[in-house]
Design a protein around this motif. Structure first.
Motif, mmCIF file in Angstrom:
data_model
loop_
_atom_site.group_PDB
_atom_site.id
_atom_site.type_symbol
_atom_site.label_atom_id
_atom_site.label_comp_id
_atom_site.label_asym_id
_atom_site.label_seq_id
_atom_site.Cartn_x
_atom_site.Cartn_y
_atom_site.Cartn_z
ATOM 1 N N ASP A 68 82.920 78.542 82.031
ATOM 2 C CA ASP A 68 83.623 77.389 81.478
ATOM 3 C C ASP A 68 83.130 76.048 81.997
ATOM 4 N N GLU A 69 82.138 76.048 82.834
ATOM 5 C CA GLU A 69 81.655 74.818 83.461
ATOM 6 C C GLU A 69 80.306 74.410 82.857
ATOM 7 N N ALA A 70 80.227 73.212 82.289
ATOM 8 C CA ALA A 70 78.971 72.696 81.741
ATOM 9 C C ALA A 70 78.115 72.139 82.883
ATOM 10 N N VAL A 71 76.822 72.449 82.849
ATOM 11 C CA VAL A 71 75.895 71.940 83.858
ATOM 12 C C VAL A 71 74.533 71.708 83.216
ATOM 13 N N ALA A 72 73.730 70.867 83.855
ATOM 14 C CA ALA A 72 72.389 70.591 83.348
ATOM 15 C C ALA A 72 71.496 71.819 83.447
ATOM 16 N N GLN A 73 71.700 72.636 84.472
ATOM 17 C CA GLN A 73 70.890 73.840 84.659
ATOM 18 C C GLN A 73 71.729 74.932 85.293
ATOM 19 N N ARG A 74 71.665 76.127 84.738
ATOM 20 C CA ARG A 74 72.405 77.263 85.273
ATOM 21 C C ARG A 74 71.416 78.377 85.561
ATOM 22 N N ASP A 75 71.481 78.928 86.780
ATOM 23 C CA ASP A 75 70.618 80.030 87.189
ATOM 24 C C ASP A 75 71.418 81.328 87.243
ATOM 25 N N PHE A 76 70.797 82.405 86.777
ATOM 26 C CA PHE A 76 71.397 83.732 86.803
ATOM 27 C C PHE A 76 70.453 84.665 87.549
ATOM 28 N N ARG A 77 71.030 85.658 88.223
ATOM 29 C CA ARG A 77 70.171 86.632 88.883
ATOM 30 C C ARG A 77 70.842 87.989 88.940
ATOM 31 N N LEU A 78 70.023 89.005 89.081
ATOM 32 C CA LEU A 78 70.463 90.388 89.208
ATOM 33 C C LEU A 78 70.167 90.882 90.607
ATOM 34 N N HIS A 79 70.883 91.893 91.026
ATOM 35 C CA HIS A 79 70.626 92.530 92.324
ATOM 36 C C HIS A 79 70.045 93.919 92.123
ATOM 37 N N ARG A 80 69.397 94.429 93.146
ATOM 38 C CA ARG A 80 68.932 95.815 93.231
ATOM 39 C C ARG A 80 68.129 96.305 92.044
ATOM 40 N N GLY A 81 67.196 95.535 91.555
ATOM 41 C CA GLY A 81 66.345 95.996 90.460
ATOM 42 C C GLY A 81 67.071 96.150 89.143
ATOM 43 N N GLY A 82 68.167 95.472 88.977
ATOM 44 C CA GLY A 82 68.968 95.594 87.761
ATOM 45 C C GLY A 82 68.259 95.185 86.492
ATOM 46 N N ALA A 83 67.223 94.367 86.585
ATOM 47 C CA ALA A 83 66.514 93.907 85.384
ATOM 48 C C ALA A 83 65.926 95.074 84.608
ATOM 49 N N ALA A 84 65.590 96.155 85.283
ATOM 50 C CA ALA A 84 65.032 97.326 84.614
ATOM 51 C C ALA A 84 66.063 97.992 83.699
ATOM 52 N N ASN A 85 67.333 97.679 83.876
ATOM 53 C CA ASN A 85 68.407 98.301 83.106
ATOM 54 C C ASN A 85 68.991 97.387 82.034
ATOM 55 N N VAL A 86 68.383 96.234 81.836
ATOM 56 C CA VAL A 86 68.917 95.234 80.907
ATOM 57 C C VAL A 86 68.013 95.103 79.692
ATOM 58 N N GLU A 87 68.648 94.973 78.542
ATOM 59 C CA GLU A 87 67.895 94.677 77.325
ATOM 60 C C GLU A 87 68.697 93.686 76.493
ATOM 61 N N ALA A 88 68.032 93.042 75.590
ATOM 62 C CA ALA A 88 68.656 92.106 74.651
ATOM 63 C C ALA A 88 69.422 90.987 75.346
ATOM 64 N N LEU A 89 68.858 90.446 76.422
ATOM 65 C CA LEU A 89 69.491 89.322 77.120
ATOM 66 C C LEU A 89 69.315 88.073 76.261
ATOM 67 N N ARG A 90 70.425 87.444 75.923
ATOM 68 C CA ARG A 90 70.349 86.249 75.078
ATOM 69 C C ARG A 90 71.518 85.317 75.379
ATOM 70 N N ARG A 91 71.290 84.114 75.027
ATOM 71 C CA ARG A 91 72.249 83.042 75.249
ATOM 72 C C ARG A 91 72.821 82.608 73.905
ATOM 73 N N GLU A 92 74.064 82.153 73.879
ATOM 74 C CA GLU A 92 74.674 81.736 72.615
ATOM 75 C C GLU A 92 74.080 80.443 72.078
ATOM 76 N N HIS A 93 73.782 79.487 72.959
ATOM 77 C CA HIS A 93 73.250 78.189 72.526
ATOM 78 C C HIS A 93 72.002 77.880 73.341
ATOM 79 N N GLY A 94 70.901 77.681 72.688
ATOM 80 C CA GLY A 94 69.682 77.353 73.420
ATOM 81 C C GLY A 94 68.950 78.593 73.887
ATOM 82 N N ARG A 95 67.980 78.371 74.739
ATOM 83 C CA ARG A 95 67.167 79.483 75.225
ATOM 84 C C ARG A 95 67.413 79.716 76.701
ATOM 85 N N ILE A 96 67.029 80.884 77.110
ATOM 86 C CA ILE A 96 67.096 81.239 78.522
ATOM 87 C C ILE A 96 65.695 81.668 78.931
#
Length: 101
Positions: free
Chosen positions: A40-68
């Motif tokens: 709910d908080e608007a910011v100029a830049q937002r960073d996201f991260r995963l723990h423990r190699g979680g990126a290998a388990n993620v697909e179709a990561l997308r943002r509602e407005h703009g790009r990531i």
């Protein structure tokens, strides 16, 4: 919620003052978890991260407005984050279970 922890994805959350909201939809036939993380908080830049190699388990990561933008193995960055905006992704829980992660 336990599946989210198992996928190593619960940390796919921004560094912020307000807590993100998670919406989870488990698909038992496909062993997938549809995740929506809203902030709910608007910011100029937002960073996201995963723990423990979680990126290998993620697909179709997308943002509602703009790009990531992926900025590392388990890091993403979104510019001009709008208040109430959400990030969506699919966690492949079947893959996590097979690896006993």
């Amino acid at each position: 919620m336990a599946g989210l922890w198992l996928a190593g994805l619960c940390a796919l959350a921004p560094a912020l003052h307000a807590a993100p909201r998670y919406e989870l939809n488990y698909e038992p036939d496909g062993e997938r978890l549809q995740v929506r993380v809203c902030v709910d908080e608007a910011v100029a830049q937002r960073d996201f991260r995963l723990h423990r190699g979680g990126a290998a388990n993620v697909e179709a990561l997308r943002r509602e407005h703009g790009r990531i933008e992926r900025t590392g193995d388990s890091h993403w960055r979104a510019a001009d984050w709008r208040a109430g905006e959400c990030l969506r992704y699919t966690a492949r829980l079947g893959d996590v279970a097979q690896r006993r992660d």
